[in-house]
Design an enzyme around this catalytic site. Structure first.
Site, mmCIF file in Angstrom:
data_model
loop_
_atom_site.group_PDB
_atom_site.id
_atom_site.type_symbol
_atom_site.label_atom_id
_atom_site.label_comp_id
_atom_site.label_asym_id
_atom_site.label_seq_id
_atom_site.Cartn_x
_atom_site.Cartn_y
_atom_site.Cartn_z
ATOM 1 N N GLY A 8 44.841 27.668 41.873
ATOM 2 C CA GLY A 8 43.789 28.511 41.330
ATOM 3 C C GLY A 8 44.148 29.074 39.971
ATOM 4 C CB ALA A 12 45.727 36.077 41.162
ATOM 5 C CB VAL A 76 43.248 22.864 46.579
ATOM 6 C CG1 VAL A 76 44.141 22.947 47.814
ATOM 7 C CG2 VAL A 76 44.086 23.013 45.311
ATOM 8 C CD GLU A 164 29.806 45.563 36.352
ATOM 9 O OE1 GLU A 164 30.329 46.376 35.576
ATOM 10 O OE2 GLU A 164 30.312 44.453 36.629
ATOM 11 C CD GLN A 308 42.890 48.531 38.067
ATOM 12 O OE1 GLN A 308 43.667 49.468 38.142
ATOM 13 N NE2 GLN A 308 41.576 48.712 38.035
ATOM 14 C CE LYS A 370 32.570 45.470 33.108
ATOM 15 N NZ LYS A 370 33.027 45.699 34.480
#
Length: 391
Positions: A8, A12, A76, A164, A308, A370
């Site tokens: 991925g 992360a 994958v 949003e 985050q 933002k």
């Protein structure tokens, strides 16, 4: 040579690849991603509303990956954990010594009848653009059809992405009305939420300000209203129907379907990991991002899946792989949020910032905050050249 496989290229995975490359761990690092690009998943709502283009939120994985990282663009299919092998759709299997699984999220329908067939999720670039095309084509169709349901929009869920998206939508709709010649007074936007609160992660005053801001711009909120079915052109909550020809599905997400396919013990395709982010029974395998479930030691509850926390996990997991390669013990994952920012279109929003004090912000200033958050994310993942190219 020792091989580290990273699955991925989201927040992360790409962050972990950069950290390991910079640590010069003396191993082969392979980053596997389904697409040749990374996309800012926190900006998918802007793609769907039509206030951003794909080029604004995407950048090349190969260009962003640092020297020493091999990039494989493929899907994958599953992980053979016993053989330490990643099985791919188009390439030969890849054997590994250490694994960082950061495969990301998929839409969660919670088994609700018709949700998959009759609504539009926002989980990647393709689905966001499909939702945008549907919205624009349906609104434009009103001039010929005269069907007021072409001007009705239902957003399912009132989580972060939902709110949003609504902010971007109410900002763009007046321009679309001029372009396609439909009357703004006939537009109806309903937001359906099972919980009794909007934006519960914010203190009540900020949540109320955000709700009021959107309500004044035509959004009708329906809390304590669980969705029981979605039919063509209709969202149903028990005996109440909300008709619309555009139905956006943003009720929640789950981890990648590769997780159950690979035999992990999971819930909603998320695996509860050890305190160093490794998988129970295998200290050389780490799960980070949306496929991991990390208990907060202070409360016992699982941390929410956010960009985050994904970045913080990537830093910890990369450091732990480097430690293992050097014969050192791993460290426990710890996390402290620096705050939460929710945009309501390009010129408004609410924010709680826990940095050099506790700040509560609302209105125009949040749009600037933002942008800083988004630019910093791109800078940390891809470098200055990409930040400048996206501005």
């Amino acid at each position: 040579m020792t091989t580290i496989a990273i699955l991925g290229g989201g927040y992360a995975g790409l962050r972990a690849a950069r950290k390991l490359a910079h640590a010069k761990v003396g191993a082969r690092i392979i980053l596997i991603n389904r697409n040749p690009y990374h996309y800012q998943s926190t900006q998918l709502h802007q793609l769907a509303a039509g206030t951003k283009e794909p080029a604004d939120v995407c950048f090349s994985i190969r260009e962003a990956a640092p020297a020493g990282v091999d990039v494989v663009v493929d899907e994958v299919e599953r992980v053979d954990r016993n053989a330490r092998r990643v099985l791919l759709k188009s390439h030969q299997p890849i054997d590994y010594d250490y694994l960082l699984n950061a495969l990301g999220f998929e839409s969660e329908t919670f088994g609700i009848e018709g949700a998959e067939e009759n609504s539009l999720p926002l989980v990647d670039v393709d689905t966001a653009m499909a939702a945008r095309r549907h919205l624009e084509e349906t609104l434009a169709r009103y001039r010929a059809s005269g069907d007021e349901l072409d001007l009705h929009i239902v957003v399912c869920g009132a989580g972060f992405t939902s709110i949003e998206y609504l902010g971007e939508l109410v900002h763009r709709l007046p321009r679309l009305a001029k372009e396609h010649g439909f009357p703004m007074e006939k537009v109806r936007i309903d937001c359906i939420e099972a919980a009794d609160k909007i934006l519960p992660m914010f203190e009540p005053g900020l949540a109320a300000w955000a709700t009021d801001y959107l309500s004044k711009r035509g959004v009708h909120f329906h809390t304590s209203t669980p969705i029981t079915a979605i039919r063509p052109g209709q969202v149903v909550s028990n005996g109440t129907a909300f008709p619309a020809n555009t139905i956006i599905w943003t009720t929640g997400v789950k981890g990648s379907s590769v997780i159950p396919a690979s035999g992990y013990d999971s819930k909603r395709n998320r695996v509860v990991v050890q305190d160093d982010l490794s998988v129970e029974g295998d200290h050389r395998e780490f799960l980070i991002g949306d496929v991991s479930a990390v208990p907060d030691p202070s409360s016992g509850r699982l941390y929410p899946t956010t960009a985050q926390i994904s970045v913080a996990q990537a830093d910890c997991a990369a450091a732990n792989v480097a430690a293992l390669l050097a014969g050192r013990p791993t460290r426990k994952f710890s996390f402290k949020s620096v705050g939460t920012v929710c945009s309501l279109g390009p010129y408004a929003g609410v924010a709680q910032i826990d940095y050099l004090g506790h700040w509560k912000l609302k209105g125009l200033i949040v749009g600037a905050v933002k942008k800083v958050v988004n630019d910093r994310s791109v800078l940390e993942l891809a470098g200055l050249r990409t930040v400048l190219g996206n501005n």
